[in-house]
Design an enzyme around this catalytic site. Structure first.
Site, PDB file in Angstrom:
ATOM      1  N   ARG A  68       0.856  -1.183   0.000  1.00  0.00           N
ATOM      2  CA  ARG A  68       0.000   0.000   0.000  1.00  0.00           C
ATOM      3  C   ARG A  68       0.892   1.233   0.000  1.00  0.00           C
ATOM      4  NH1 ARG A  68      -0.381  -1.632   5.724  1.00  0.00           N
ATOM      5  NH2 ARG A  68      -0.131   0.226   6.996  1.00  0.00           N
ATOM      6  N   ASN A  69       2.157   1.025  -0.394  1.00  0.00           N
ATOM      7  CA  ASN A  69       3.118   2.132  -0.469  1.00  0.00           C
ATOM      8  C   ASN A  69       3.642   2.273  -1.892  1.00  0.00           C
ATOM      9  OD1 ASN A  69       3.207   2.818   2.346  1.00  0.00           O
ATOM     10  ND2 ASN A  69       4.191   0.839   2.646  1.00  0.00           N
TER      11      ASN A  69
END
Lengths: 385, 139
Positions: free
Chosen positions: A194-195
């Site tokens: 999620r980065n």
């Protein structure tokens, strides 16, 4: 032959076109239950087979078996509940009812044959699945917003492609499986994040690519918490890096539409099982996978896999330490492969990177490819991160 | 795998090809299947009636085989430790949704193996087209 789906069968309960219209017609006079954002994602993922062998929201036997034993009542490993909560203001329903499922705007997303309505102790659920009942955990806050009554039963979901973001990257498990076969991949490793992608991620992905046929980049685009880099920005980063730094024939990118639960280790297992349904034989588990704050130990999400029989899990976790650029090694490394002190390591926290971008400073190329740094800088200027 | 008799209730003298189709489908999944045509009972030297046929099917199925047979009456045999019996009307098997749900029920009960493919071959063609359109695969 690709890995079989979890539970042996890829569920298909997703409908579109005339079949979807028929479902909408059938629920016209039925009671309607409201889905929140997470439940809407779950409904779609059950329908598409991503959550095989689930065919609906869990009834009590599965729910209790999952939170207590990390197995479905029927046996397969399953680490997090997938449940539909009864909302304040929704009609009362009972076993045997056929109901429509709508979002808060009133759009119908599917239907459900109710098998069971049951009360749940939400703080016991929080304790057992998240390992905490602390209000500062987003998963706890989510549970505290629910009524405590769950509704279980098989579903049918409606696919509305026109409403989907990243349409060119929306591949269901059936589609990724066909893709892998067409590419001749017998093994594939999934990478979720999620980065935005940094050199450390790239290094880990490429290490994994050395031992499997293909890499599925599977960034999560479902609901995340405030402070996470928006999915649009992360996707732009991936598109950019794929242009020049990865062999086209050995990488595919598609979005993973799940919502984050921030359940740390148990969510790592959950993510792995879902990737197995997409046809992946391996799954990368990094540091503090699906963690939040300081709720989980750095390697909890890796250690948890040791308690399962590999055959029961059916997907191999590839556990990686945190990677960095070592100026003495002259390349990327991890504590497992580097003999040098921290003073030689280039590693920046997400917080530090955000602070640098805010001040207009590009992160160093040893940490982030310049093309990616530019995208992050542009997003920071626009206030996207 | 437990033995299974699938008994298709048919009209007297009706076409038995539906048994062959169902047998083929289960065989493709990797199941051990015997389709018990009406003439088989005569070949076994048994009386040509539904009761004798049912007994013969039960004996065969108890060896872990899926036996498909048909008859106008319900079979005069009982399920047991090594034997399951499922009855379905021939007319129902002509409806795709009822047929699929019947086979799926057998699969869930562990009486027939799951399909060997996870994506239906027809669907696979459509998916390949989509993947080409999206640029995942070369034309």
């Amino acid at each position: 032959m690709l890995v079989p789906p979890h539970g042996g069968r890829l569920i298909d309960r997703q409908y579109e076109g005339a079949e979807a219209e028929e479902i909408i017609k059938q629920v016209k006079d039925c009671k309607l239950l409201t889905l929140n954002a997470r439940e809407k994602n779950d409904l779609k993922m059950i329908g598409s087979g991503a959550m095989s062998p689930l065919e609906g929201f869990m009834p009590r036997a599965d729910y209790e078996s999952v939170i207590d034993l990390m197995h479905l009542f029927s046996g397969p490993v399953w680490s997090l509940p997938v449940v539909l909560s009864h909302k304040y203001g929704d009609p009362e329903v009972s076993t045997g009812d056929h109901v429509g499922l709508k979002d808060i705007e009133g759009t119908i997303w599917g239907d459900m044959q109710i098998e069971e309505v049951f009360e749940a102790d939400l703080m016991a659920e929080a304790d057992k699945t998240l390992g905490t009942t602390d209000d500062s955990h987003p998963g706890v806050m989510y549970l505290k917003s629910l009524s405590g009554k769950y509704i279980g039963g098989n579903i049918r979901s409606i696919r509305r492609r026109e409403t989907e973001s990243f349409q060119n990257y929306r591949l269901d498990p059936r589609e990724t499986r066909v893709l892998f076969r067409a590419k001749g991949w017998k093994t594939a490793v999934a990478f979720q994040t999620r980065n935005p992608i940094h050199r450390a991620h790239e290094y880990i992905q490429k290490c994994a690519m050395e031992i499997v046929d293909g890499l599925l980049l599977h960034p999560l685009v479902g609901e995340t918490q405030k402070g996470d880099i928006p999915a649009e920005v992360r996707m732009r980063c991936y598109e950019e890096i794929l242009k020049d730094y990865y062999p086209r024939t050995r990488v595919a990118m598609s979005v993973f539409p799940a919502a984050m639960r921030y359940a740390g280790p148990k969510e790592a297992v959950f993510h792995a099982i879902l990737r197995k349904n997409y046809g992946c034989s391996h799954f990368i588990v990094g540091r503090d996978h699906a963690g939040v704050g300081n709720f989980y130990g750095t390697y909890d999400a890796q250690v948890i896999f040791d308690q399962f029989d590999p055959d029961d899990l059916g997907i191999v976790p590839l556990k990686f330490e945190h990677a960095f650029y070592c100026s003495k090694c002259g390349g990327m490394a991890t504590p497992k492969t580097c003999a040098h002190d921290g003073q030689y390591h280039v590693f920046l926290s997400g917080k530090k990177v955000r602070a640098m971008l805010k001040e207009g400073i590009l992160p160093p190329p040893e940490f982030t490819r310049p093309e990616i740094a530019e995208i992050l800088m542009e997003a920071a200027r626009k206030g996207d991160n | 795998m437990k033995g299974l008799v699938i008994w298709i209730r048919t009209e007297e003298g009706s076409d038995e090809s539906i048994m062959d189709e169902l047998g083929r489908e289960i065989k493709e999944r990797g199941g051990r299947v015997e389709v018990f045509h009406s003439e088989a009972i005569e070949n076994l030297g048994m009386e040509k009636n539904d009761s004798a046929k049912a007994v013969a099917c039960a004996m065969l199925a108890s060896h872990g085989v899926v036996v498909i047979a048909s008859g106008a009456e319900n079979p005069s045999i009982n399920p047991g430790e090594k034997l399951e019996i499922r009855i379905i009307e021939e007319s129902d098997l002509h409806h795709t949704d009822i047929h699929d749900s019947f086979v799926r029920g057998l699969e869930l009960a562990g009486l027939v193996p799951p399909p060997k493919y996870y994506v239906h071959p027809d669907e696979e063609k459509e998916i390949l087209r989509k993947l080409q359109d999206l640029g995942y695969l070369e034309e």
